[in-house]
Design an enzyme around this catalytic site. Structure first.
Site, PDB file in Angstrom:
ATOM      1  CG  HIS A 403      -2.010  -0.927   1.238  1.00 56.56           C
ATOM      2  ND1 HIS A 403      -3.250  -0.667   0.749  1.00 56.56           N
ATOM      3  CD2 HIS A 403      -2.044  -2.204   1.680  1.00 56.56           C
ATOM      4  CE1 HIS A 403      -4.018  -1.731   0.898  1.00 56.56           C
ATOM      5  NE2 HIS A 403      -3.305  -2.681   1.463  1.00 56.56           N
ATOM      6  CE  LYS A 604      -5.726  14.249  -0.018  1.00 56.53           C
ATOM      7  NZ  LYS A 604      -5.920  13.105  -0.868  1.00 56.53           N
ATOM      8  NE  ARG A 605      -2.792  10.561   9.943  1.00 54.05           N
ATOM      9  CZ  ARG A 605      -2.446   9.580  10.775  1.00 54.05           C
ATOM     10  NH1 ARG A 605      -3.247   8.540  10.945  1.00 54.05           N
ATOM     11  NH2 ARG A 605      -1.331   9.644  11.473  1.00 54.05           N
ATOM     12  CE  LYS A 610      -1.738  10.992   2.852  1.00 54.42           C
ATOM     13  NZ  LYS A 610      -2.486  10.090   1.950  1.00 54.42           N
ATOM     14  CB  THR A 715      -9.746   5.216  -0.964  1.00 59.92           C
ATOM     15  OG1 THR A 715      -9.192   5.594   0.295  1.00 59.92           O
ATOM     16  CG2 THR A 715      -9.087   3.944  -1.442  1.00 59.92           C
ATOM     17  CE  LYS A 719     -13.681   6.496   1.038  1.00 57.56           C
ATOM     18  NZ  LYS A 719     -12.786   6.580   2.207  1.00 57.56           N
TER      19      LYS A 719
END
Ligand code: 26W
Length: 871
Positions: A403, A604-605, A610, A715, A719
């Site tokens: 992952h 998100k984290r 990111k 992910t 959504k």
């Protein structure tokens, strides 16, 4: 049936119902109402999906409150939640029992999803929805003077996961049950889940997540299912009947106690299971310690045992080499494998050669990889199989999903730690590695000996720590690859990176082991019930609710993408969801926001890769532009409400500074009278599954802006897409496949490509930064947002060109990002075009149902077939 459920869901979401009209929601009237409702309901009987006849819901809820909680009348929403949950639980268990009776009879092959994390979120709404009981319970609560939505809000999230990997596991369970696949999840019942995040003066504070205090109606403790798990001690060889056997005598033993969490499928009678293990001391069963007067030792043992399942490690991506974490991993793997083998033996005795026809295990990242050694130990030491036979069985049963591409995230345990805690497993891993490297030597026989030695060293499961030559490490990813039948990545680009970079040596040896399984999310939670208004519109338009189980049908919406009247309805739903998010912002921050503004979200984290920081930089730039504009120009600007949410690992200093930057910039922007109607920035604390369910339906633009090649999949992007939210993003992870399905021109794609990254990193020192970037760096450094000293390391991390700085290449993508943001503004001004794209997103989201992903796993890797109990 599905259609009926959907109609029920609409009722809960806001459409008036007869019962709601007769049930004014004033607390003082509740008691009388509820007595009347209970009396009325007692006259009728209902039948549940599990088949058993039961008392009507209002009576049952009242009974639960009376007999389980000792309450009578006038309940709070939290009380009503508990009563409802305990009532629903019985129907769930009926369905669970029926399913498992059926599976016992049929004895199908099972998939066991081994995962250190399951991020389940709330269960009440999901359960009534999936069981088709939504209308019944919504009406019951209405009659009693309550609203399902408020009652459901009283449930605490089950937050037994960090982020993407844990939530993926939860979506997978929903799909497995919905597809009638015999399958269970196995994990740890953490007493404390993911910490709760609070803000203090704009800084992140972590608080314990005490989620079990009021009891958990969604679990069933199985007092008859417990296993011993050992640690430490010594290993001896003994001769038994002339055969040499290995005996491991652990120095510490604990009990793994099973808790079952039934998982209802949607629109099917199947209810499967998530079995979580709780660690308990052995001494509770061995009162000897107490009898001998050794009370304090017994209490210390208890604490030590309970520590194993006490807390989820709040790290996302960067492993901490904490011994307790290895203990957790072995604890749940050992209990799960013993459990599966004991059920197998009860039916098939010791015919272990057929184990691979009855059971397979998916390793969710490397966290459960000790399963390779544990299955070998159970088969060889405990069951007495030959090594080779055991190895064939083990490798047939196990599969591994990677992952993450972050090299630092790949788990490696020091041999010393492993040898002390799991001495027999360390031996087994050594034997596996000897066999593996010997096999490799033969396989690479054509190579020159020097080259061959290099290749073998590079693939050895046990190798030196490159940072500390004294230390040897067990590389868990390598162990997983060698011990598995299939290895997969989680999006097309990521699976290619796994093959071409991370595990390239192994790919060259076993090309057919490597696969791609692009992630997906459950359309039940992430569209049908988190956005019932949109779901209803889709169902009305397509004339069927079958899309909930067959998301490819959403493609039918493409035909309406430019239809004005459909666009108007689509836009009305989005507006209603935006109003809800606006109300939440008001509740948290006390501010009214402009609901006509573009709602721009990044949740998100918090992680440097990111690039929330890049987002903040563009917001500051926007602010500065607005400041400079004339009133005339400002009237033409597109107003935005920007929302950022996410947790920083408690030890991740840079991520915490990024959070503080977000809150500090928000403090300045949100109070500036020149701009506050045109730009806001809010940090929403304690981002979790439930918050996502409110935010995602309201989002118009979402940000997925990782450095290309670093986000394995993502992910939440799926959504957002399902909910008709446009994406601004890099060519990374699942963004790529989402763009392909939606139409690349409908997505705001920007930035460098994954293949350029290595070169650009090398050249970053000489990269000529954009003057706007330089200006922003000076602003932050100069104290425009206060906290100068605290933000200095943040500026330095991307701007001060020591080697390795700006590793995630924010500066390289900065100009392209600002340009993409301008395209966003231009597009938003053309609402017809914006809405067309929004509809095209939902229409193109069919591929990203976890049903599709799970079908692919079932067919290509697990070879597990559906087995559905009769209704
Ligand atoms: C041991 C520390 C640790 C903890 C968690 C290492 C690695 C992890 C996870 C693998 C991190 C994670 O959640 N990865 C995410 O997995 C999602 C589901 O496949 C992907 O969508 C995300 O891109 C990936 O970051």
């Amino acid at each position: 049936m599905a259609y009926r459920q959907l109609q029920q869901s609409n009722r809960v979401a806001g459409a008036p119902t007869a019962s709601r009209q007769i049930a004014p929601r004033v607390a003082t009237g509740r008691r009388a109402l509820h007595v009347a409702a209970v009396a009325e309901a007692e006259k009728t009987a209902a039948t549940t999906r599990g088949g058993a006849a039961s008392v009507p819901a209002p009576v049952d809820i009242a009974n639960k409150l009376r007999y389980l909680f000792g309450r009578n009348g006038d309940y709070t929403n939290a009380d009503a939640y508990h009563g409802t949950a305990w009532s629903v639980r019985e129907k769930l268990i009926d369905s669970f029992n029926k399913t498992h009776e059926h599976w016992r009879k049929e004895d199908p092959k099972f998939i066991y999803y081994l995962s250190a994390e399951f991020l389940m979120g709330r269960s009440l709404t999901n359960t009534v929805y999936n069981l088709g009981l939504q209308g019944e319970y919504a009406d019951a609560l209405n009659q009693m003077g309550y609203e399902m939505e408020k009652v459901a809000d009283a449930e605490r999230d089950a937050a037994l996961g960090n982020g993407g990997l844990g939530r993926l596991a939860a979506c997978f369970l929903d799909s497995m049950a919905t597809l009638d696949l015999p399958g269970w999840g196995y994990g740890i019942r953490y007493k404390y889940g993911m910490f709760k995040q609070a803000l203090k003066n704009g800084y992140q504070i972590e608080q314990p997540d005490i989620w079990l205090t009021s009891g958990n109606p969604w679990e069933v403790r199985r007092d008859d299912v417990k296993f011993e798990v050992g640690f430490g001690g010594r290993v001896e060889r003994r001769k038994v009947n002339g055969k040499e056997v290995t005996v491991w005598t652990p120095s510490e033993k604990v009990i793994a106690q099973a808790y079952d969490n039934p998982i209802p499928g949607f629109d099917t009678p199947t209810t499967s299971n998530l079995r979580l293990w709780d660690a308990m001391p052995l001494t509770e069963f061995d009162l000897g310690a107490f009898n001998a007067g050794d009370y304090d030792r017994a209490m210390l043992d208890r604490e030590r045992a309970e520590a194993i399942s006490a807390v989820l490690y709040p790290n996302d991506s960067t492993p901490e080499g904490k011994e307790l974490r290895l203990k957790q991993q072995y604890f749940f793997v050992c209990a799960s494998l013993q459990d599966v083998l004991s059920r197998f033996k009860a039916v098939h005795g010791t015919a272990f050669e057929s184990l691979p026809d009855k059971a397979c295990f998916q390793l969710n990242d490397t966290h459960p990889t000790i399963a390779v050694a544990e299955l070998m130990r159970l088969l060889v030491d405990v069951e007495g199989l030959d090594w080779d036979q055991a190895w064939t069985i083990t490798t047939k049963c196990l599969n591994y999903t990677n992952h993450t591409v972050m090299p630092e995230a790949l788990e490696k345990w020091p041999v010393k730690v492993m040898a002390k805690m799991l001495p027999r497993h360390m031996e087994i891993i050594e034997v596996i590695n000897e066999g593996w490297t010997r096999w490799l030597a033969g396989h690479l026989g054509d190579l020159k000996s020097e080259e061959r030695a290099k290749r073998i060293a590079a693939m050895s499961i046990i190798h030196e720590n490159p940072w500390n030559k004294e230390e040897m490490l067990v590389n868990m990813a390598y162990l997983a690859v060698v011990g598995s039948s299939a290895v997969n990545g989680v999006a097309a680009i990521h699976s290619n990176i796994v093959k071409d970079e991370i595990l390239n040596d192994f790919y060259q040896i076993f090309p057919s082991k490597f696969q791609n399984k692009t992630n997906g999310v459950t359309p039940r939670r992430w569209l049908a019930w988190c956005n019932p208004e949109l779901a209803a519109l889709i169902t009305d338009t397509l004339g069927t609710s079958e899309w909930i189980n067959d998301t490819e049908k959403l493609a039918g919406l493409r035909a309406y993408a430019s239809d004005k009247s459909f666009q108007a309805k689509w836009s009305a739903v989005k507006k209603a969801k935006k109003a809800k998010l606006a109300a939440l912002i008001k509740k948290i921050h006390g501010d009214d926001v402009n609901q006509e503004a573009l709602f721009d979200i990044q949740i998100k984290r918090i992680h440097e890769y990111k690039r929330q920081y890049l987002n903040v930089l563009s917001i500051i730039w926007r602010y500065k532009q607005l400041k400079k504009m004339s009133p005339e120009e400002r009237r033409k600007a597109v107003p935005r409400v920007c929302v950022i949410g996410g947790k920083a690992a408690s030890a991740y200093d840079m991520a915490k500074r990024i959070i503080r930057l977000v809150t500090a910039v928000g403090d300045v922007i949100n109070r500036d009278p020149d701009t506050k109607d045109l730009l806001r920035l809010y940090f929403l604390p304690d981002y979790n599954v439930s918050l996502a369910e409110t935010i995602i339906p309201a989002a118009e633009l979402s940000q997925h802006i990782s450095t290309a090649g670093t986000e394995a999949s993502g992910t939440s992007n799926m959504k957002f897409q399902m909910n008709g939210c446009l994406i601004i993003g890099t060519w990374d992870g699942a963004n790529i496949e989402i763009a392909e399905e939606t139409g690349v021109d409908n997505v705001f794609v920007f930035g460098v490509r994954a293949e350029e990254i290595n070169q650009l990193r090398k050249e970053r020192k000489n990269f000529k930064t954009d003057p706007r970037w330089d200006e922003l760096m000076r602003d932050i450094e100069g104290g425009m947002f206060g906290d100068k000293d605290y933000f200095k390391p943040l500026v330095d991390s991307v701007n001060n060109m020591k080697v390795g700085n700006d590793w995630f290449l924010l500066a390289n993508d900065f100009a392209a990002y600002l340009e993409a943001q301008e395209e966003v503004d231009a597009c938003y001004k053309d609402q017809a075009e914006w809405l067309r794209r929004s509809i095209m997103y939902t229409a193109g989201s069919g591929k990203f149902s976890s049903d599709r992903t799970i079908r692919e796993y079932a067919e290509d890797i697990w070879h597990v077939k559906p087995s559905r109990p009769s209704a």
